[in-house]
Design a protein around this motif. Structure first.
Motif, PDB file in Angstrom:
ATOM      1  N   GLN A 168      17.673 -21.204  44.294  1.00 31.92           N
ATOM      2  CA  GLN A 168      18.063 -20.969  42.912  1.00 31.92           C
ATOM      3  C   GLN A 168      18.142 -22.283  42.139  1.00 31.92           C
ATOM      4  OE1 GLN A 168      19.419 -19.793  45.670  1.00 31.92           O
ATOM      5  NE2 GLN A 168      20.573 -17.903  45.361  1.00 31.92           N
ATOM      6  N   GLY A 169      17.843 -22.178  40.833  1.00 32.94           N
ATOM      7  CA  GLY A 169      17.861 -23.357  39.985  1.00 32.94           C
ATOM      8  C   GLY A 169      19.232 -23.715  39.445  1.00 32.94           C
ATOM      9  N   GLY A 170      19.611 -23.206  38.275  1.00 30.82           N
ATOM     10  CA  GLY A 170      20.831 -23.670  37.618  1.00 30.82           C
ATOM     11  C   GLY A 170      20.658 -25.105  37.169  1.00 30.82           C
ATOM     12  N   VAL A 171      21.687 -25.932  37.339  1.00 33.06           N
ATOM     13  CA  VAL A 171      21.552 -27.359  37.010  1.00 33.06           C
ATOM     14  C   VAL A 171      20.800 -28.100  38.104  1.00 33.06           C
ATOM     15  CG1 VAL A 171      23.649 -27.390  35.609  1.00 33.06           C
ATOM     16  CG2 VAL A 171      23.770 -28.032  38.041  1.00 33.06           C
ATOM     17  N   GLY A 172      20.641 -27.458  39.263  1.00 31.68           N
ATOM     18  CA  GLY A 172      19.876 -28.057  40.353  1.00 31.68           C
ATOM     19  C   GLY A 172      20.702 -28.519  41.533  1.00 31.68           C
ATOM     20  N   GLY A 173      22.028 -28.428  41.433  1.00 36.76           N
ATOM     21  CA  GLY A 173      22.882 -28.950  42.496  1.00 36.76           C
ATOM     22  C   GLY A 173      22.685 -28.262  43.832  1.00 36.76           C
ATOM     23  N   LEU A 174      22.647 -26.939  43.831  1.00 32.99           N
ATOM     24  CA  LEU A 174      22.421 -26.199  45.069  1.00 32.99           C
ATOM     25  C   LEU A 174      21.066 -26.556  45.660  1.00 32.99           C
ATOM     26  CD1 LEU A 174      22.712 -23.899  47.180  1.00 32.99           C
ATOM     27  CD2 LEU A 174      21.899 -22.331  45.415  1.00 32.99           C
ATOM     28  N   ALA A 175      20.023 -26.460  44.843  1.00 32.49           N
ATOM     29  CA  ALA A 175      18.669 -26.703  45.334  1.00 32.49           C
ATOM     30  C   ALA A 175      18.528 -28.121  45.881  1.00 32.49           C
ATOM     31  CB  ALA A 175      17.660 -26.467  44.205  1.00 32.49           C
ATOM     32  N   ALA A 176      19.065 -29.103  45.175  1.00 33.25           N
ATOM     33  CA  ALA A 176      18.950 -30.493  45.621  1.00 33.25           C
ATOM     34  C   ALA A 176      19.709 -30.729  46.914  1.00 33.25           C
ATOM     35  CB  ALA A 176      19.458 -31.431  44.527  1.00 33.25           C
ATOM     36  N   SER A 177      20.904 -30.160  47.009  1.00 34.59           N
ATOM     37  CA  SER A 177      21.699 -30.342  48.216  1.00 34.59           C
ATOM     38  C   SER A 177      21.001 -29.737  49.423  1.00 34.59           C
ATOM     39  CB  SER A 177      23.080 -29.696  48.042  1.00 34.59           C
ATOM     40  OG  SER A 177      23.794 -29.721  49.263  1.00 34.59           O
ATOM     41  N   VAL A 178      20.514 -28.506  49.289  1.00 41.39           N
ATOM     42  CA  VAL A 178      19.856 -27.848  50.411  1.00 41.39           C
ATOM     43  C   VAL A 178      18.568 -28.575  50.782  1.00 41.39           C
ATOM     44  CG1 VAL A 178      18.761 -25.718  51.214  1.00 41.39           C
ATOM     45  CG2 VAL A 178      20.884 -25.614  49.881  1.00 41.39           C
ATOM     46  N   ALA A 179      17.796 -28.986  49.780  1.00 36.79           N
ATOM     47  CA  ALA A 179      16.552 -29.708  50.061  1.00 36.79           C
ATOM     48  C   ALA A 179      16.828 -31.004  50.816  1.00 36.79           C
ATOM     49  CB  ALA A 179      15.815 -29.994  48.749  1.00 36.79           C
ATOM     50  N   ALA A 180      17.866 -31.728  50.382  1.00 33.57           N
ATOM     51  CA  ALA A 180      18.213 -32.986  51.061  1.00 33.57           C
ATOM     52  C   ALA A 180      18.718 -32.714  52.474  1.00 33.57           C
ATOM     53  CB  ALA A 180      19.275 -33.741  50.261  1.00 33.57           C
ATOM     54  N   GLY A 181      19.561 -31.679  52.621  1.00 33.62           N
ATOM     55  CA  GLY A 181      20.078 -31.356  53.940  1.00 33.62           C
ATOM     56  C   GLY A 181      18.975 -30.942  54.902  1.00 33.62           C
ATOM     57  N   LEU A 182      18.010 -30.162  54.418  1.00 30.29           N
ATOM     58  CA  LEU A 182      16.885 -29.760  55.256  1.00 30.29           C
ATOM     59  C   LEU A 182      16.037 -30.958  55.646  1.00 30.29           C
ATOM     60  CD1 LEU A 182      15.810 -26.515  53.357  1.00 30.29           C
ATOM     61  CD2 LEU A 182      16.894 -26.625  55.612  1.00 30.29           C
ATOM     62  N   ARG A 183      15.799 -31.858  54.724  1.00 32.22           N
ATOM     63  CA  ARG A 183      15.011 -33.051  55.017  1.00 32.22           C
ATOM     64  C   ARG A 183      15.701 -33.902  56.089  1.00 32.22           C
ATOM     65  NH1 ARG A 183      10.048 -34.123  54.807  1.00 32.22           N
ATOM     66  NH2 ARG A 183       9.915 -33.398  52.636  1.00 32.22           N
ATOM     67  N   GLN A 184      17.008 -34.073  55.949  1.00 31.85           N
ATOM     68  CA  GLN A 184      17.726 -34.883  56.928  1.00 31.85           C
ATOM     69  C   GLN A 184      17.758 -34.219  58.299  1.00 31.85           C
ATOM     70  OE1 GLN A 184      21.591 -36.240  55.563  1.00 31.85           O
ATOM     71  NE2 GLN A 184      20.823 -36.634  53.501  1.00 31.85           N
ATOM     72  N   TYR A 185      17.820 -32.895  58.342  1.00 32.89           N
ATOM     73  CA  TYR A 185      17.914 -32.190  59.621  1.00 32.89           C
ATOM     74  C   TYR A 185      16.546 -32.053  60.298  1.00 32.89           C
ATOM     75  CZ  TYR A 185      19.667 -28.799  63.041  1.00 32.89           C
ATOM     76  OH  TYR A 185      20.036 -28.164  64.209  1.00 32.89           O
ATOM     77  N   TRP A 186      15.511 -31.672  59.530  1.00 32.76           N
ATOM     78  CA  TRP A 186      14.214 -31.359  60.123  1.00 32.76           C
ATOM     79  C   TRP A 186      13.190 -32.479  59.989  1.00 32.76           C
ATOM     80  CZ3 TRP A 186      14.490 -27.400  63.248  1.00 32.76           C
ATOM     81  CH2 TRP A 186      15.346 -26.332  62.963  1.00 32.76           C
ATOM     82  N   GLY A 187      13.472 -33.483  59.176  1.00 35.90           N
ATOM     83  CA  GLY A 187      12.539 -34.601  59.033  1.00 35.90           C
ATOM     84  C   GLY A 187      11.196 -34.160  58.486  1.00 35.90           C
ATOM     85  N   ASP A 188      10.113 -34.573  59.157  1.00 35.84           N
ATOM     86  CA  ASP A 188       8.769 -34.258  58.684  1.00 35.84           C
ATOM     87  C   ASP A 188       8.445 -32.771  58.772  1.00 35.84           C
ATOM     88  OD1 ASP A 188       8.358 -36.913  58.140  1.00 35.84           O
ATOM     89  OD2 ASP A 188       7.292 -37.332  60.016  1.00 35.84           O
ATOM     90  N   SER A 189       9.270 -32.003  59.509  1.00 35.89           N
ATOM     91  CA  SER A 189       9.061 -30.561  59.616  1.00 35.89           C
ATOM     92  C   SER A 189       9.816 -29.787  58.540  1.00 35.89           C
ATOM     93  CB  SER A 189       9.507 -30.060  61.002  1.00 35.89           C
ATOM     94  OG  SER A 189       8.735 -30.651  62.027  1.00 35.89           O
ATOM     95  N   SER A 190      10.409 -30.510  57.598  1.00 30.66           N
ATOM     96  CA  SER A 190      11.179 -29.874  56.536  1.00 30.66           C
ATOM     97  C   SER A 190      10.291 -28.912  55.749  1.00 30.66           C
ATOM     98  CB  SER A 190      11.753 -30.933  55.601  1.00 30.66           C
ATOM     99  OG  SER A 190      12.666 -30.389  54.687  1.00 30.66           O
ATOM    100  N   PRO A 191      10.852 -27.782  55.292  1.00 26.73           N
ATOM    101  CA  PRO A 191      10.025 -26.745  54.664  1.00 26.73           C
ATOM    102  C   PRO A 191       9.550 -27.084  53.253  1.00 26.73           C
ATOM    103  CG  PRO A 191      12.329 -26.132  54.546  1.00 26.73           C
ATOM    104  CD  PRO A 191      12.261 -27.359  55.424  1.00 26.73           C
TER     105      PRO A 191
END
Length: 395
Positions: free
Chosen positions: A234-257
């Motif tokens: 979901q969009g909104g101001v972007g806080g949710l999307a940015a947090s989840v995207a960053a968390g996924l990147r940190q957890y999955w690295g190059d396999s991030s979705p």
């Protein structure tokens, strides 16, 4: 024909900018600190990650995972993780400065400084869920709370915040106007804003809000055997999307979705930002049924992450929201029913509608091997609105 087959979705694809915002704007230490604190709170329990196997087969996808945030701390949404935690961090910083000693989060949690917290007023603007989280946190910690809401916020959501001890100030304008008034009156009165959106010179509370959301992302990642191929956020101001995207990147690295941002067509500030290649405001002319996503100004901090992590931006019409709420509540394929709010189903509605046309499905890289992660961001946060939807009303 179904509403999904007749819905018009607008899509823009952009190559993400190069950079390391996913680890610097929100660092592993930021997430770790929030996880350690929030998982120690009374009543903490993981929220479920539901597998929508029947639906994924119908759509020709490999899997759909739906993170259901309705049970979160009894507050009905993922926002419980952000506003309350950010309130603690604001109190920690203010008290440390006022008292000339290092105040810990544990000190605040145990009530050691409750009398001092009572002298610190925290304020915010909200469409409902963030304010409810802040009010809950302030009630637990003993700090006064003022919440600014706009004209279209339902009275049911206002009552929920009042019942948690917040003073509610309703304005005649929209969400962005309520943000502006909260900032103005806080500056005039020496209060402290706890916002989920950033602006020049104001970054720490929104960073803490997004760090709090990391609990949800960590739970989802640990519940999956392999990385998802896509995440619709979901969009909104972007806080949710940015947090989840960053968390996924940190957890999955190059396999991030692959990150797909979904917004109402009536409040498409991130979609417009993607088209412009820079954070861009959107003039809201009509309120969307997805109240929590009715935001016209993106958070600069969130956009910094999304500009480097998100490759696709979609807008959806309100016409497919209520049918998706009803579909989750009354599944036809043997799945367990899920009671979800209007803003929770944006990603799912987008996936269903996108799979109705081969062109858009292909453009998003969706196929039988796709494993899609969705954030069901809220449960029934307004029973009256939910009842109307379940009765067949679409707005």
């Amino acid at each position: 024909m179904t509403p999904y087959q007749t819905a018009t979705l607008h899509h823009v694809h952009r190559t993400p900018d190069a950079g390391d915002a996913a680890t610097t704007v929100l660092s592993p230490a930021d997430f770790s600190r929030a996880v350690t604190e929030i998982t120690s709170w009374p009543g903490y329990t993981e929220t479920p990650l539901a597998s929508l196997d029947g639906l994924s087969k119908e759509l020709g996808l490999g899997a759909i995972h739906y993170k259901h945030e309705g049970p979160r701390f009894g507050l009905g949404s993922f926002k419980a993780l952000g506003g309350s935690y950010a309130a603690m961090r604001v109190l920690q910083r203010v008290l440390s400065e006022r008292l000339g000693t290092e105040v810990t989060l544990a000190d605040i949690s145990t009530g050691k400084y409750r009398d001092d917290c009572a002298k610190i007023t925290l304020v915010s603007a909200t469409d409902g869920n963030h304010g409810r989280s802040l009010a809950w946190g302030c009630q637990r910690l003993g700090a006064p709370c003022r919440i600014y809401i706009h004209a279209e916020v339902s009275e049911g959501r206002a009552v929920a915040m009042r019942e948690l001890g917040a003073e509610i100030i309703r304005i005649t304008g929209d969400y962005d106007a309520s943000v502006a008034l909260a900032r103005e009156e806080a500056e005039q009165n020496g209060w402290y804003v706890v916002s989920d959106t950033s602006w020049p010179g104001y970054t720490e509370p929104p960073r803490d809000v997004m760090a709090g959301y990391g609990v949800m992302t960590r739970e989802a990642c640990e519940a999956m055997e392999q990385a998802p191929t896509h995440v619709f956020l979901q969009g909104g101001v972007g806080g949710l999307a940015a947090s989840v995207a960053a968390g996924l990147r940190q957890y999955w690295g190059d396999s991030s979705p692959r990150v797909v941002v979904v917004e109402p067509e009536l409040a498409a500030c991130l979609y417009e930002s993607a088209k412009a290649g820079a954070a861009t405001n959107f003039a809201i002319q009509e309120e969307t049924i997805m109240a929590g996503l009715s935001c016209g100004e993106p958070s600069p901090m969130a956009w910094e992450i999304l500009s480097q992590e998100a490759s696709d931006y979609l807008t959806i019409p309100d016409s497919i929201v209520a049918p998706t709420v009803r579909m989750l509540a009354r599944p036809q394929n043997g799945e367990d029913p899920i009671e979800a709010g209007e803003s929770a189903v944006a990603g799912l509605a987008a996936v269903i509608a996108a799979c109705q046309t081969d062109t858009l499905k292909s453009a998003l890289g969706l196929n039988q091997t796709s494993r899609v992660l969705l954030i069901g961001s809220e449960g029934v946060t307004d029973p009256e609105i939910y009842a109307r939807i379940m009765e067949g009303h679409d707005a």
